[in-house]
Design a protein around this motif. Structure first.
Motif, PDB file in Angstrom:
ATOM      1  N   TYR A 120       0.825  -1.228   0.000  1.00  0.00           N
ATOM      2  CA  TYR A 120       0.000   0.000   0.000  1.00  0.00           C
ATOM      3  C   TYR A 120       0.845   1.258   0.000  1.00  0.00           C
ATOM      4  O   TYR A 120       0.345   2.335   0.228  1.00  0.00           O
ATOM      5  N   ASP A 121       2.148   1.097  -0.255  1.00  0.00           N
ATOM      6  CA  ASP A 121       2.999   2.304  -0.259  1.00  0.00           C
ATOM      7  C   ASP A 121       3.102   2.841  -1.668  1.00  0.00           C
ATOM      8  O   ASP A 121       3.143   2.072  -2.621  1.00  0.00           O
ATOM      9  N   ARG A 122       3.177   4.133  -1.769  1.00  0.00           N
ATOM     10  CA  ARG A 122       3.372   4.720  -3.096  1.00  0.00           C
ATOM     11  C   ARG A 122       4.850   4.686  -3.444  1.00  0.00           C
ATOM     12  O   ARG A 122       5.239   4.298  -4.524  1.00  0.00           O
ATOM     13  N   GLU A 123       5.700   5.018  -2.455  1.00  0.00           N
ATOM     14  CA  GLU A 123       7.142   5.097  -2.740  1.00  0.00           C
ATOM     15  C   GLU A 123       7.761   3.713  -2.658  1.00  0.00           C
ATOM     16  O   GLU A 123       7.477   2.977  -1.711  1.00  0.00           O
ATOM     17  N   LEU A 125      10.157   0.725  -1.722  1.00  0.00           N
ATOM     18  CA  LEU A 125      10.936   0.464  -0.497  1.00  0.00           C
ATOM     19  C   LEU A 125      12.402   0.238  -0.843  1.00  0.00           C
ATOM     20  O   LEU A 125      13.287   0.401  -0.013  1.00  0.00           O
TER      21      LEU A 125
END
Ligand SMILES: O=C(N[C@@H](O)C(=O)O)c1ccccc1
Length: 329
Positions: A120-123, A125
């Motif tokens: 669910y992260d946009r950026e 990892l």
């Protein structure tokens, strides 16, 4: 340990509505922890003859990144969209895998990079490789094709790529560890030589990494920790090109080959093999529409198989029926 000695048959699940999805070029498939189908596709971008120059530098940067969500999570039964992400990040999606912590790992052949994305992260990892810069040293790839993470050690394996001929191992936090593989010399393809390492299947039970050695029309399997060649799986029915390979815990290996060259007999199809013996148990083709360039395969433990096709821009679902003779061995 059950032995696959029963009569095994794979057939398209024609009730699967996912065949009607409007997709871009489908490049990668994976199954998440709930066995949802994850599709990596190219939206309105296409990889064609004009996409790269002779030095493998991407030529369509002016298009900007794909604005559609390139990663789709679908209900495996009714193809309903559960979640989508990956917009404005990629130019030419290629490989996709999901690690045991539900992170998405992808490659982009235009960016020449590998990405680790949280669900669910946009950026991202983690990113490996240098954006838009092809190369063949420790932090440059050339059209990397696939990426997979060892669930036991966390080691990252990258198949690099259309314009390199190697497998690279990185540590769990992305540091270069080692690599193996070389270009196929003229004449016979020897062990450890590649002509487009195109897809990876990691087999934790046997500590092996199998590679679809695409233009050599074969699968090569290596020891995970050392890169030592173990064996080749090759069948006449593969024809010239073997595009993708995927392992299912329990001992089955799935693969798809390429369209036959003019005049060649071996049809484009899916294969089910017994991992231990390498023998073909069954082959399969769609009932609806036809394979054009099947590009990835993924299968679940209940032997449901999905095939993504980069030219047909379609995903087929297959189900397996198996009359099992229960022999305890
Ligand atoms: O193989 C090719 N493409 C596929 O693998 C793919 O990933 O789209 C390709 C080869 C030459 C020109 C253009 C595309």
């Amino acid at each position: 340990e059950k032995e696959h000695t029963g009569d095994f048959h794979v057939e398209e699940a024609v009730e699967w509505p996912g065949l009607d999805l409007k997709l871009g070029q489908v490049s990668g498939l994976a199954l998440d922890a709930e066995n949802n189908l994850v599709i990596f596709h190219r939206g309105d971008h296409v990889w064609d003859e004009n996409s790269f120059d002779s030095k493998f530098v991407y030529q369509q940067r002016g298009l900007g990144p794909i604005e559609q969500n390139t990663i789709l999570v679908l209900n495996p039964s009714n193809a309903k969209l559960l979640h989508s992400m990956g917009k404005s990040l990629f130019y030419l999606p290629h490989g996709l895998s999901i690690d045991k912590n539900s992170n998405f790992w992808v490659t982009d052949v235009a960016l020449h990079q590998v990405f680790k994305l949280g669900a669910y992260d946009r950026e991202p990892l983690l990113m490996l490789g240098v954006a838009l810069q092809p190369g063949s040293d420790k932090n440059h790839f050339c059209q990397p094709t696939d990426v997979t993470v060892d669930p036991i050690t966390g080691s990252i394996y990258v198949s690099d790529g259309y314009c390199n001929s190697r497998i690279i191992q990185f540590s769990p936090n992305g540091l270069y560890v080692m690599q193996w593989g070389e270009e196929t010399s003229l004449g016979r393809a020897r062990p450890g030589q590649f002509r487009i390492p195109h897809s990876l299947a990691l087999i934790p039970d046997f500590s092996q990494l199998c590679v679809a050695d695409r233009e050599n029309g074969r699968i090569q399997c290596f020891m995970l920790e050392t890169g030592e060649f173990i064996r080749e799986i090759k069948h006449k029915s593969f024809g010239r090109e073997l595009f993708a390979v995927s392992y299912v815990p329990g001992g089955l290996l799935f693969a798809v080959n390429g369209m036959p060259y003019p005049g060649e007999a071996e049809p484009v199809q899916g294969f089910v093999m017994n991992f231990s013996t390498g023998e073909i148990i069954d082959t399969f083709i769609p009932l609806r529409k036809s394979f054009e360039m099947p590009h990835d395969v993924v299968a679940s433990e209940d032997k449901t198989v999905f095939i993504g096709d980069v030219q047909a821009r379609a995903v087929w679902k297959f189900a397996s029926t198996e009359k099992m003779e229960h022999r305890s061995v």
